[in-house]
Structure formats: structure tokens, C-alpha cells
Design a protein around this motif. Structure first.
Motif, mmCIF file in Angstrom:
data_model
loop_
_atom_site.group_PDB
_atom_site.id
_atom_site.type_symbol
_atom_site.label_atom_id
_atom_site.label_comp_id
_atom_site.label_asym_id
_atom_site.label_seq_id
_atom_site.Cartn_x
_atom_site.Cartn_y
_atom_site.Cartn_z
ATOM 1 N N LEU A 98 55.516 40.199 53.508
ATOM 2 C CA LEU A 98 54.651 39.140 54.027
ATOM 3 C C LEU A 98 53.343 39.705 54.570
ATOM 4 N N ARG A 99 53.401 40.893 55.163
ATOM 5 C CA ARG A 99 52.167 41.496 55.666
ATOM 6 C C ARG A 99 51.235 41.887 54.525
ATOM 7 N N SER A 100 51.787 42.241 53.394
ATOM 8 C CA SER A 100 50.940 42.538 52.234
ATOM 9 C C SER A 100 50.273 41.279 51.703
ATOM 10 N N ILE A 101 50.967 40.147 51.803
ATOM 11 C CA ILE A 101 50.397 38.891 51.309
ATOM 12 C C ILE A 101 49.169 38.495 52.118
ATOM 13 N N THR A 102 49.151 38.837 53.400
ATOM 14 C CA THR A 102 48.018 38.434 54.241
ATOM 15 C C THR A 102 46.703 39.049 53.786
ATOM 16 N N TRP A 103 46.750 40.134 53.018
ATOM 17 C CA TRP A 103 45.515 40.771 52.567
ATOM 18 C C TRP A 103 44.883 40.043 51.395
ATOM 19 N N ILE A 104 45.671 39.283 50.639
ATOM 20 C CA ILE A 104 45.139 38.617 49.442
ATOM 21 C C ILE A 104 44.976 37.118 49.630
ATOM 22 N N LEU A 105 45.374 36.579 50.791
ATOM 23 C CA LEU A 105 45.253 35.137 51.008
ATOM 24 C C LEU A 105 43.819 34.657 51.210
ATOM 25 N N PRO A 106 42.969 35.373 51.979
ATOM 26 C CA PRO A 106 41.622 34.838 52.223
ATOM 27 C C PRO A 106 40.869 34.536 50.931
ATOM 28 N N GLY A 107 40.253 33.327 50.914
ATOM 29 C CA GLY A 107 39.474 32.905 49.767
ATOM 30 C C GLY A 107 40.259 32.195 48.696
ATOM 31 N N ARG A 108 41.582 32.074 48.856
ATOM 32 C CA ARG A 108 42.393 31.446 47.802
ATOM 33 C C ARG A 108 42.403 29.926 47.907
#
Length: 436
Positions: A98-108
Motif C-alpha cells: 500500500l505504501r508503494s501505491i501512494t507514490w503512483i496515485l497523484p495525478g490519476r
């Protein structure tokens, strides 16, 4: 059926109160004040309570309800802690994913950065709670024996947490603010004006500065970051109520029986000659000398010191001044930015305070590894000034945008540049992404 005399006596006994039948929530709180209308419901309820074999009880007071709620919450918390210890590997893997997902969420999607930061804050707070719980489990479990000793940072911070309750709660409060400050700023930016948002940021910086000064006053030593112990072991090594072996657990009992040789191998007394193709080649280099092998395993002075002695106390006014300036620097920077200044003065002031604290601080000895690592971290953090103020606006951001535009169509690299383009606006909009 029930007798009218019993129902009448029950009514007279409870005419001034309410009745409570836990088995029938719908009957909870039936009033018994109307003599003409309450007799029939009272009789029906009494019959139902007779069928279930439990007489009606008095309505519990507020204290009883609160005690029931507290008991249920304690039971749920205990069940969660048992679940955590039993499935710690799964939970740790889930936290990392889940912490890795937080890096790719912005802008989606819309407000994706808010969702990303909310998830990150929840994960960090839960991880801090898990670390506290698992450390307690490791301390209370007599079977837990780590393969590697704890790091100097963990020994030092845990010793202060155990020694002084004020240090423990101030350090936890400081970390909790650090985990949630960006989320608070995002909420303020969406709900209040710019002036009110900066007031909230300054208030958080005031609280953080006070907490840092409290920790500095308690320890009388340079403040480490983070001020709380970090997770250094797999808590699966300390299972509760289980006799299963683990790589870092000493066996609780010797094996019940020695493995016997299978029947078809008992007559194989003469080994076959090794095949040339299966024989490993001789080593191409000389073996490692004994001194080089044993030196990393030898005890150092830090290994035998008391945990609180791993960092020397501040002894001179110059050293105290260095620490105070360093910890007040974020507050001064936030106050100057809150006034709406767009020049270089806030950035230059914060950078000057950083360099002044660097020049005033003492030079630690070679054996003070913990203090040296903390000062090295502070020196590396100076790089963050490339993402602040006019340096970011006039130099760093144009170069990053130019690099992203040139490599947008490049395989593999284009994926990272797309993420970079999503993060650049966030650095412009939010203070805590690059705050000191």
C-alpha cells in the motif's frame, strides 16, 4: 401462561423505573408509568422472559453501559493484537504494498493526492502502533532471541522511552504530527482561505518546535531523527502460544527423537567416488584472513556502553545554541512564508540558520557513530533546498520539466518522467512536501 398475581407484583415493583431484557432489544426501555396501558406490555414481556429462562433486570445505569463498552473495546483490541502477532508477515507485506501505491496515485484522478496522503498517514500511524506493540511482545516473550543485536539508534531511543515517560509521549506526538501534517495542510487548503491555512501551518510548527525543545531539555543531548525506536526484527519470531520453531527463536525444547536412517540406506557404507563434473573447482583466490573475518564480529565500545551514553551530553553554550538554532529553523521559515513574501529572504534566512548551526555544532569523536550518523543525515538534508523557494522556481523546476519533456517518449524512462510531471505541481502547491 403466567399468573396475574405475579404480573401484578412485578408491575408494582417496577412502577417507577424501566425494564431491560437483553435477549429482546425491541423491548428495551419499556415504561411502566401508565397503570391502565402498561400492564399488558408488562405481562407480555414477563411471559417472554419466562420462556427464555431469565427474569427481567433493572435498566443499567450510564456507568454499566460505559463499562460494557470499555470491556468490548478492550476485547476487540486484544483480538486485533493477537491477529497482528499471528499474521505479522502478511500485514508487513500489505503495508509495503500500500505504501508503494501512494507514490503512483497523484495525478490519476481528482483529489488523488489527498487520497494518497490519507493512505500514507494511516499506514504510518498504524505502523507506529504496530512497532510499539511488537516491541512489547518481543520484550515479554522469553523465547525471543534476535540473531543480530539492536542498532545503536534503537538501543538509545528505546532506553529513553523506558526511562522517561515524558520523552516517550513527546516523541510519539512529534512523529504523529510528522505523519499527518501534510494531510492537515491538504484539508485546510480545500476548506479555508490561504491566510487561515498558513496560520494552521505555523501552529503545527510551533507545536513541533516545543516538542523538540522538550526532548532536548529531557535528554540534554542532540536530538536524533526519528526520536522513537524503529522496527528491526520480524515479530513472527515471537509467536504466542505456539511451539513452532523460527530462525531467530531459540528452541524451547530439544527434538523429541533423532532422525533415523532409512532402511534402504543402511547398507551404503562405501561412498561413491566424486564425479569430476560435479566436483567444485578450487578457489581462485586465497581465503579470507582470520583477522578480517573476526573483526566485524568483535564487540565495539558502543556495544558495551549504556544505551543513554551512546550520545554525549551537550556541555557548552555553543553546542546548546547550535541545537536550538537547528530546531527553530523550520518555525522561522514558516512564519516568514506565512507573511506572503515572494522574495529570497525566507529561503536565505533558513539556509543561513542551517549553516550557522552546522558551524557551531561540535565535532564528534570517531567512536560516536550514532552522533556522526545524525550529523551526516542533517548535512544530506541540505539538498532539499533545491526544492524550495526561488531555487526551485528559477533553477530546479525548469531543469526537471525540460528533462521530463525530452524523455517523455523514451521507453521505461518515460514512465518515471510521467510520475515526475504529476509530482511537480504538488511541490508548488503544498508546503510540507519539501518543508525543512
Amino acid at each position: 401462561m403466567f399468573r396475574v398475581a405475579e404480573a401484578s407484583s412485578l408491575y408494582l415493583a417496577t412502577a417507577s423505573g424501566k425494564l431491560w431484557w437483553p435477549e429482546f432489544p425491541g423491548v428495551y426501555g419499556v415504561s411502566c408509568h401508565n397503570s391502565a396501558l402498561s400492564f399488558l406490555p408488562l405481562a407480555i414481556v414477563y411471559a417472554l422472559s419466562t420462556l427464555v429462562g431469565r427474569p427481567p433486570t433493572r435498566h443499567p445505569g450510564p456507568g454499566s453501559l460505559s463499562s460494557v463498552f470499555t470491556t468490548s473495546m478492550s476485547s476487540a483490541l486484544a483480538q486485533y493484537e493477537s491477529f497482528l502477532v499471528a499474521h505479522v508477515s502478511t500485514i508487513s507485506s500489505l503495508e509495503s504494498s500500500l505504501r508503494s501505491i501512494t507514490w503512483i496515485l497523484p495525478g490519476r484522478f481528482k483529489d488523488a493526492e489527498l487520497a494518497s496522503e490519507a493512505l500514507s498517514a494511516v499506514l504510518n500511524v498504524m505502523s507506529m502502533y504496530h512497532d510499539t506493540l511488537l516491541a512489547r511482545v518481543a520484550q515479554t516473550d522469553p523465547k525471543y532471541k534476535p540473531l543480530l543485536p539492536s542498532s545503536a539508534h534503537t538501543r538509545y531511543t528505546r532506553a529513553w522511552c523506558d526511562r522517561d515517560a515524558r520523552y516517550k509521549w513527546a516523541a510519539r506526538a512529534l512523529e504523529l504530527i510528522r505523519f499527518t501534517e501534510l494531510l492537515v495542510e491538504m484539508g485546510l487548503r480545500r476548506k479555508v482561505s490561504r491566510k487561515t491555512r498558513w496560520r494552521g501551518i505555523v501552529f503545527l510548527e510551533v507545536v513541533k518546535a516545543l516538542l523538540r525543545l522538550v526532548l532536548l531539555r529531557i535528554t540534554r543531548r542532540p536530538l536524533l531523527s526519528p526520536p522513537i525506536p524503529e522496527r528491526e526484527f520480524d515479530p513472527e519470531n515471537a509467536p504466542s502460544g505456539s511451539d513452532t520453531s523460527s530462525p531467530t527463536l531459540a528452541p524451547s525444547s530439544p527434538p523429541s527423537s533423532v532422525l533415523s536412517t532409512p532402511e534402504h540406506l543402511k547398507n551404503n557404507y562405501v561412498p561413491l567416488p566424486p564425479h569430476p563434473l560435479l566436483t567444485p573447482p578450487p578457489p581462485a583466490h586465497s581465503p579470507v584472513p582470520v583477522e578480517e573475518f573476526l573483526l566485524p564480529k568483535a564487540l565495539t565500545t558502543a556495544s558495551v556502553k549504556a544505551p543513554t551514553s551512546l550520545v554525549k551530553p551537550l556541555s557548552s553554550p555553543k553546542e546548546w545554541l547550535s541545537e536550538v538554532i537547528y530546531h527553530l529553523r523550520p518555525l522561522v521559515y514558516a512564519i516568514m512564508l506565512s507573511s506572503g513574501r515572494r522574495d529570497n529572504k525566507p529561503l536565505m534566512t533558513a539556509l543561513a540558520m542551517e549553516l550557522l548551526a552546522l558551524n557551531l555544532r561540535r565535532v564528534p569523536s570517531q567512536s560516536a557513530s550514532l552522533e556522526r550518523s545524525e550529523y551526516a543525515r542533517r548535512d544530506r538534508d541540505i539538498i532539499w533546498y533545491l526544492l524550495r523557494g526561488s531555487i526551485w522556481e528559477n533553477w530546479t523546476r525548469p531543469k526537471l520539466e525540460g528533462f521530463a519533456d525530452k524523455t517523455a517518449q523514451t521507453p521505461l524512462i518515460g514512465v518515471f518522467t510521467a510520475l515526475l510531471k504529476d509530482w511537480i505541481p504538488l511541490i508548488d502547491e503544498y508546503y510540507y512536501y519539501t518543508a525543512p
